[in-house]
Design a protein around this motif. Sequence first.
Motif, PDB file in Angstrom:
ATOM      1  N   GLN A   1      13.555  10.309  -8.272  1.00 43.17           N
ATOM      2  CA  GLN A   1      12.169  10.218  -8.717  1.00 43.17           C
ATOM      3  C   GLN A   1      11.275   9.673  -7.602  1.00 43.17           C
ATOM      4  OE1 GLN A   1      11.099  11.355 -11.886  1.00 43.17           O
ATOM      5  NE2 GLN A   1      13.143  12.225 -11.585  1.00 43.17           N
ATOM      6  N   LYS A   2       9.971   9.565  -7.941  1.00 40.64           N
ATOM      7  CA  LYS A   2       8.975   9.032  -7.012  1.00 40.64           C
ATOM      8  C   LYS A   2       8.462   7.706  -7.533  1.00 40.64           C
ATOM      9  CE  LYS A   2       4.293   9.933  -5.281  1.00 40.64           C
ATOM     10  NZ  LYS A   2       3.163  10.899  -5.257  1.00 40.64           N
ATOM     11  N   VAL A   3       8.178   6.790  -6.611  1.00 34.18           N
ATOM     12  CA  VAL A   3       7.591   5.513  -6.992  1.00 34.18           C
ATOM     13  C   VAL A   3       6.458   5.201  -6.021  1.00 34.18           C
ATOM     14  CG1 VAL A   3       9.071   4.053  -5.563  1.00 34.18           C
ATOM     15  CG2 VAL A   3       8.194   3.170  -7.708  1.00 34.18           C
TER      16      VAL A   3
ATOM     17  N   GLY B   1     -10.479   2.493   0.613  1.00 34.31           N
ATOM     18  CA  GLY B   1     -11.260   1.282   0.397  1.00 34.31           C
ATOM     19  C   GLY B   1     -10.461   0.031   0.691  1.00 34.31           C
ATOM     20  N   THR B   2     -10.338  -0.821  -0.297  1.00 33.21           N
ATOM     21  CA  THR B   2      -9.632  -2.097  -0.121  1.00 33.21           C
ATOM     22  C   THR B   2      -8.236  -2.075  -0.718  1.00 33.21           C
ATOM     23  OG1 THR B   2     -10.644  -2.982  -2.137  1.00 33.21           O
ATOM     24  CG2 THR B   2     -11.786  -3.418  -0.052  1.00 33.21           C
ATOM     25  N   SER B   3      -7.699  -0.878  -0.959  1.00 34.03           N
ATOM     26  CA  SER B   3      -6.338  -0.756  -1.480  1.00 34.03           C
ATOM     27  C   SER B   3      -5.532   0.230  -0.657  1.00 34.03           C
ATOM     28  CB  SER B   3      -6.356  -0.285  -2.945  1.00 34.03           C
ATOM     29  OG  SER B   3      -6.903  -1.276  -3.780  1.00 34.03           O
ATOM     30  N   ALA B   4      -4.251  -0.041  -0.594  1.00 34.92           N
ATOM     31  CA  ALA B   4      -3.311   0.846   0.096  1.00 34.92           C
ATOM     32  C   ALA B   4      -2.136   1.115  -0.827  1.00 34.92           C
ATOM     33  CB  ALA B   4      -2.841   0.226   1.408  1.00 34.92           C
ATOM     34  N   THR B   5      -1.449   2.217  -0.550  1.00 32.74           N
ATOM     35  CA  THR B   5      -0.328   2.612  -1.386  1.00 32.74           C
ATOM     36  C   THR B   5       0.817   3.120  -0.539  1.00 32.74           C
ATOM     37  OG1 THR B   5      -1.824   3.259  -3.175  1.00 32.74           O
ATOM     38  CG2 THR B   5       0.419   4.127  -3.274  1.00 32.74           C
ATOM     39  N   LEU B   6       2.009   2.675  -0.885  1.00 36.88           N
ATOM     40  CA  LEU B   6       3.246   3.197  -0.310  1.00 36.88           C
ATOM     41  C   LEU B   6       3.892   4.080  -1.361  1.00 36.88           C
ATOM     42  CD1 LEU B   6       5.511   3.142   1.914  1.00 36.88           C
ATOM     43  CD2 LEU B   6       6.520   1.263   0.588  1.00 36.88           C
ATOM     44  N   ALA B   7       4.236   5.289  -0.990  1.00 38.25           N
ATOM     45  CA  ALA B   7       4.920   6.202  -1.896  1.00 38.25           C
ATOM     46  C   ALA B   7       6.302   6.516  -1.352  1.00 38.25           C
ATOM     47  CB  ALA B   7       4.117   7.491  -2.069  1.00 38.25           C
TER      48      ALA B   7
END
Lengths: 119, 110
Positions: B16-18, B69-75
Amino acid sequence: EVQLVQSGAEIKKPGESLQISCQASGYSFTDFWIGWVRQMPGKGLEWMAIIHPGESTTRYSPSFQGQVTISADKSTSTAYLQWSTLKASDAAIYFCVRRLTGGPTLDYWGRGTVVSVSS
Amino acid sequence: QSVLTQPPSVSAAPGQKVTISCSGNSSNVGQGYVSWYQQLPGTPPKLLISANNQRPSGIPDRFSGSKSGTSATLAITGLQTGDEADYYCGAWDYSLTAGLFGGGTRLTVL
């Protein structure tokens, strides 16, 4: 190959002084920032301080300013982290890190130095 | 309490993906790059993503980063049991003139 070789584990008493080291190799020591990251037992990473050996410029996290001293010796490509008076709460793993120029990226990490502080 | 906010834990099944979020402010994430690090049990952290979305040599393309913006995401896609680790975001705070880490997110692959 870039390597950051840290000094060995330390067992100290509260109130004692301590200096740990990190010898860098595989790159031009004076061209990159080098610094330290703390990890207390079972906890997350804490950014402590960095130094640019070529410019002798330092940056400290407010949490660690005045608590530790970072230094570097260009002749031996070695960075140091020093405490004048250890506290029990200084017990942690300390990682030596190299910072890429122009950003927050810490691209190389040492294996860590375990510091134990107990009476 | 860390200046950069991450969820304490995430979980998903193999394959799966997280996604893991990292929230900061205009003095750090909003103003500069975000990096991501993986710490496997008993080992030093390792750089996964630099400059918001750049993978160092040797990092599989299952790992990707983004920033808005002021958020980042690791997938992480195609989850493997070997991905079980703690993940940290990092940024520079231009007001503090110091680096920051998020509090870390523990990934469990069920």
